[in-house]
Design an enzyme around this catalytic site. Structure first.
Site, short mmCIF file in Angstrom:
data_model
loop_
_atom_site.label_atom_id
_atom_site.label_comp_id
_atom_site.label_asym_id
_atom_site.label_seq_id
_atom_site.Cartn_x
_atom_site.Cartn_y
_atom_site.Cartn_z
N LYS A 152 0.91 -1.15 0.00
CA LYS A 152 0.00 0.00 0.00
C LYS A 152 0.94 1.20 0.00
O LYS A 152 1.51 1.59 1.02
CB LYS A 152 -0.87 -0.03 1.26
N GLY B 95 4.84 3.46 10.83
CA GLY B 95 4.09 4.71 10.83
C GLY B 95 3.63 5.07 12.22
O GLY B 95 4.29 4.75 13.21
N ARG C 180 1.31 5.47 15.72
CA ARG C 180 0.75 4.50 16.63
C ARG C 180 -0.74 4.27 16.32
O ARG C 180 -1.19 3.13 16.32
CB ARG C 180 0.90 4.99 18.08
N GLY D 196 -2.27 4.58 13.47
CA GLY D 196 -2.38 3.79 12.24
C GLY D 196 -2.04 2.33 12.48
O GLY D 196 -2.75 1.43 12.02
N GLY D 197 -0.97 2.10 13.21
CA GLY D 197 -0.54 0.73 13.47
C GLY D 197 -1.57 -0.03 14.29
O GLY D 197 -1.90 -1.18 13.98
N GLU E 247 5.67 -1.01 13.31
CA GLU E 247 6.66 -0.23 14.04
C GLU E 247 6.04 1.14 14.21
O GLU E 247 5.75 1.82 13.23
CB GLU E 247 7.94 -0.17 13.21
N CYS F 202 12.41 7.34 13.16
CA CYS F 202 11.85 6.55 14.27
C CYS F 202 12.84 6.49 15.42
O CYS F 202 12.48 6.25 16.55
CB CYS F 202 11.53 5.13 13.85
N GLU G 215 5.83 10.53 21.81
CA GLU G 215 6.67 10.97 20.71
C GLU G 215 6.11 12.23 20.05
O GLU G 215 4.92 12.30 19.74
CB GLU G 215 6.76 9.85 19.66
#
Lengths: 533, 533
Positions: free
Chosen positions: A193, A250, A252, A254-255, A274, A308, A395
């Site tokens: 994607k 990406g 948090r 989204g993950g 991640e 990251c 973050e």
């Protein structure tokens, strides 16, 4: 070169790649944006539909058994072919990436090399046979009370993998980046994607990969790439029953959304996301020097802090002991200007996060800022504040650092204990200058940080992740969704494999890779002992 | 020996083990039940409370860093000590297990040996250093444009593990069974939620383990065992933030409940649940002999069919070709009596499942039955029925088999495609007698079954799992919750580990196990190449 010229030279068509062919998505359009100016770039890219996702899943499922049966040499040739293609097109790729990401040329040139280097590293490991994970327990026909059957074990690919490209690494963590490389190395078909922040780069890279797949005569579903909405196309891919694993780099939110979608399937699948890390750095008194304070700022501001592994939090001794480090860091940061950020959305989130953080402590330095290149910032608070408010350590993606001052070892340990799982954790100590108790504390910290992070650094900076066999780019939740893995380095191949054992299968029925002559050429564990070819 | 005598000889107290001490649970009482008679056995066992669970989690968390730092030799000594203790107490253990499970003496004697053998196998692997997973990428100080740092990677224990004992293997999958052995081998403290179907065995085994832990001077939280309600104590353990992983062998509903609890934690943790499998067996025409039909029934009825690897479903050619197999199987099964089952609950579920299955096909044979030893049963249906109603293949835990008759290869493949993930899949073919197309089909099936199961057997029976290095006892969902792993054999150690990398950590600050001299004595991957000590 103008944006139009770049697009022309690249012959961008704005299409996705499904089953080996270009296909224009019909769910709307999106354009690349010149990060430095906000100018919308040519061409317009079609956004893929749910039907495109389903078609890609079908092609990937068709490719899966062919790739599973392909020998290591074929997988290695695929990886090397992609690496060569990327290197050959490096100039064109970097030109487009500069426009779409605003990242400097030298960084992007290096990133292409890192990406092709990783593909070749994986090819080498695949060729060595180590990624097959062979284990043999020979038959013992005379064993009492019952004979022992023969068992041959190997690692097989999970099946079709969906990879979500990341905005901050248009090459190394995107279409032909780490997750794609490790999935292909494992023998899994890949559907990327593509990230909408660099649609042109995504198309250029995908065209290279698709060409290699075709040239090697591999199935059309081996590699596919869809530019589309994460919510629509991304979710459709993760929910498709033919998809067997997901790689993501990406945010948090989204993950975690992907993790939820994957576990609510009738057959849940692993998601390697991640997500977030502030990469804490502990500075011990012997190391609280001006030189290290300046080096910290260099690491913090690298790539506009869009890594990251950006060291967003540094724990410095309070009072006089920490002053040289903090003063030099503040002075260095104040002298620096902001850099162009990847996207307007990332910039807006950075500015909001930076200012919110400043409200939670005292801002001790601010650099120069511009609309598209917002100012870096350094904020100070007490380590005890983190214990009271762990969200201090959330973050902020970008060039903002938080300096936490600690008074004694107890305060330092309490602050570390208040942190969530991290990708990295770092200790700075001057072993020549430190008194015995500080050296002993440093050794204790290395042990304590094992629980916090996937990579422990001493007297270095976490930004920049070596691609190799011994690296870990992963860590306890929420740094990643699965701390048992890494997304960089050759160990990542195993995340897309599962073990299968073959019991008493006669030579005539064994898959070619498990027959006696094939096994003899590979490293293996025989009755628990390593045997090399 | 009477039940009372067994209890007296064993000095059973009815207590759990928390932090190295016996502690009587106060959440109610439960007793072992003589499986053969239904007689309730002495003594009464106290059921643990949520507070007991919290105390155990605290002790385990305290033990975790000590175990993490313990050298391989210490972990190996623990495993060997437990193995020796089990063997020394085998007579007493088997006596109590016979009462509580109704399993035959010879089987239980063998199971103790298998359990101690697995502990010793793991000890050997730990001593070899292979379970450390060492990878070294040496520094390249002269590399351009930037020097390469040194990276040392090893696998570390996840932390406290909760193990749920299984009813059907009072030794091999219970308190000192596979999950406990692999977690301890990895360096994880273990809290066992003992199974209420064999509370006496659980106490006896736990006393042995606790004694070894104490003798070796290991922390009291290294091994603990709570007898308690799964819903109360089991859930409390899985939800405790100090717990880092879960091992489970049992029903699908039980396993899925733990998976849900684990993923809804603020910090989710992995659950390795081995849940259900019908272990399909494909019989090709050349192998549809009477002899194999009888062997199938032997495997089906072994241990009253109470094995995860029981072959509950056999795909046999329709018509004349399959007749010898089916007729012999039916005749053999009709001549057999039921056996005592593990618990009344399992017996009731078996009878209900057996009769429901009979209603979905035609019962072609039934053995002799008694109240506590219900009749085995064989049901026949068409392979096409499975495609129409996949629930036909739901596991019936016990001595019931389903014979599906297939007409041609297309029907056979469609039936296999309708199956969920399995622990094992088996092909029977007579390579000497089979025509070329059947031999070729057999080879194709081996490849196709790779997607279905974790272990592929040819011309054997799946029941019985070798303990070794090459075995896989796992498989795609829902056979297990995580098909990337195994619960039997030394690969299981890795399920309780995570990789951590150390970057440029000076020798003086490295954990002892990663210093130059320690590394030189261990197998390792250096720059991607295997180096043996």
């Amino acid at each position: 070169m103008s944006a139009v010229e770049v697009a022309e030279r690249a012959a961008l068509t704005g299409e996705s790649f499904v089953a080996g062919r270009r296909r224009r998505g019909t769910a709307g359009e999106v354009r690349g944006v010149d990060a430095a100016t906000g100018e919308r770039l040519e061409p317009a890219f079609g956004l893929a539909t749910r039907q495109d996702a389903a078609d890609a899943a079908a092609a990937a499922a068709e490719a899966a058994p062919v790739l599973r049966a392909a020998p290591p040499a074929t997988r290695a040739a695929l990886l090397r072919g992609i690496a060569d293609g990327l290197d050959a097109a490096s100039g064109q790729l970097v030109d487009r990436a500069r426009l779409e990401t605003g990242l400097p040329q030298a960084r992007l040139v290096g990133e292409v090399g890192r990406t092709s280097g990783q593909l070749r590293l994986f090819a080498g490991l695949v060729e060595s046979g180590l990624s097959e994970g062979l284990r043999i327990d020979p038959a013992l026909p005379d064993r009492a009370p019952a004979p022992r059957p023969e068992l041959r074990q190997r690692r097989l690919p999970l099946g079709p993998v969906v990879v979500f490209g990341a905005s901050n690494f248009p090459f190394a963590f995107s279409n032909a980046g780490g997750d794609t490389a490790s999935a292909l190395a494992a023998g899994c078909p890949v559907i990327v994607k593509s990230h909408q922040a660099h649609p042109g780069v995504a198309e250029l890279v995908s065209a290279i990969v698709v060409e290699v797949v075709e040239r090697l005569g591999l199935p059309a579903g081996t590699y596919q790439a869809l530019l589309g909405s994460g919510r629509e196309v991304g979710t459709a891919l993760v929910e498709d029953p033919r998809v067997r694993a997901v790689g993501f780099t990406g945010s948090r939110s989204g993950g975690l959304a992907l993790v939820r979608a994957a576990r609510e399937r009738p057959v849940p699948i692993p998601v390697y996301a991640e997500m977030s890390s502030v990469n804490p750095v502990v500075v011990l008194p012997s190391a609280a020097t001006a030189e290290r304070g300046r080096a910290f700022v260099d690491s913090l501001l690298l790539g506009a802090g869009q890594f990251c592994t950006n060291p967003g939090l540094v724990l410095v001794p309070s009072g006089e002991a920490g002053e040289p480090f903090v003063a030099a860091a503040a002075e260095a940061l104040a002298a620096r200007d902001g850099q162009v950020m990847l996207t307007e959305g990332i910039r807006d989130a950075y500015v909001a996060g930076r200012d919110a953080l400043a409200g939670r402590g005292s801002r001790i330095a601010e650099g120069g800022g511009a609309e598209r290149a917002p100012a870096p910032s350094l904020v100070e608070a007490a380590a005890a504040d983190l214990v009271a408010e762990p969200a201090l350590a959330d973050e902020v993606f970008g060039a903002t650092g938080l300096v936490l001052r600690w008074g004694d070892e107890r305060e330092l340990r309490a602050a570390l204990a208040a942190l969530e799982g991290q990708l990295t954790a770092t200790v700075h100590v001057d072993l020549d200058d430190a008194p015995d108790d500080e050296r002993s504390l440093a050794a204790d910290l290395v042990i304590a940080l094992e629980e916090l992070a996937g990579r422990i650094v001493v007297n270095g900076w976490p930004t920049g992740v070596e691609v190799g066999h011994a690296v870990v780019h992963g860590g306890p939740f929420p740094a990643t969704s699965d701390g048992r893995s890494t997304s960089v380095g050759s160990l990542a191949i195993e995340r897309f494999q599962r073990p299968v054992a073959y019991q008493d299968v006669p030579e005539a029925l064994l898959p070619a890779a498990l027959r006696d002559d094939a096994i003899a050429a590979l490293p293996r564990l025989v009755d628990g002992a390593v045997v090399l070819p």
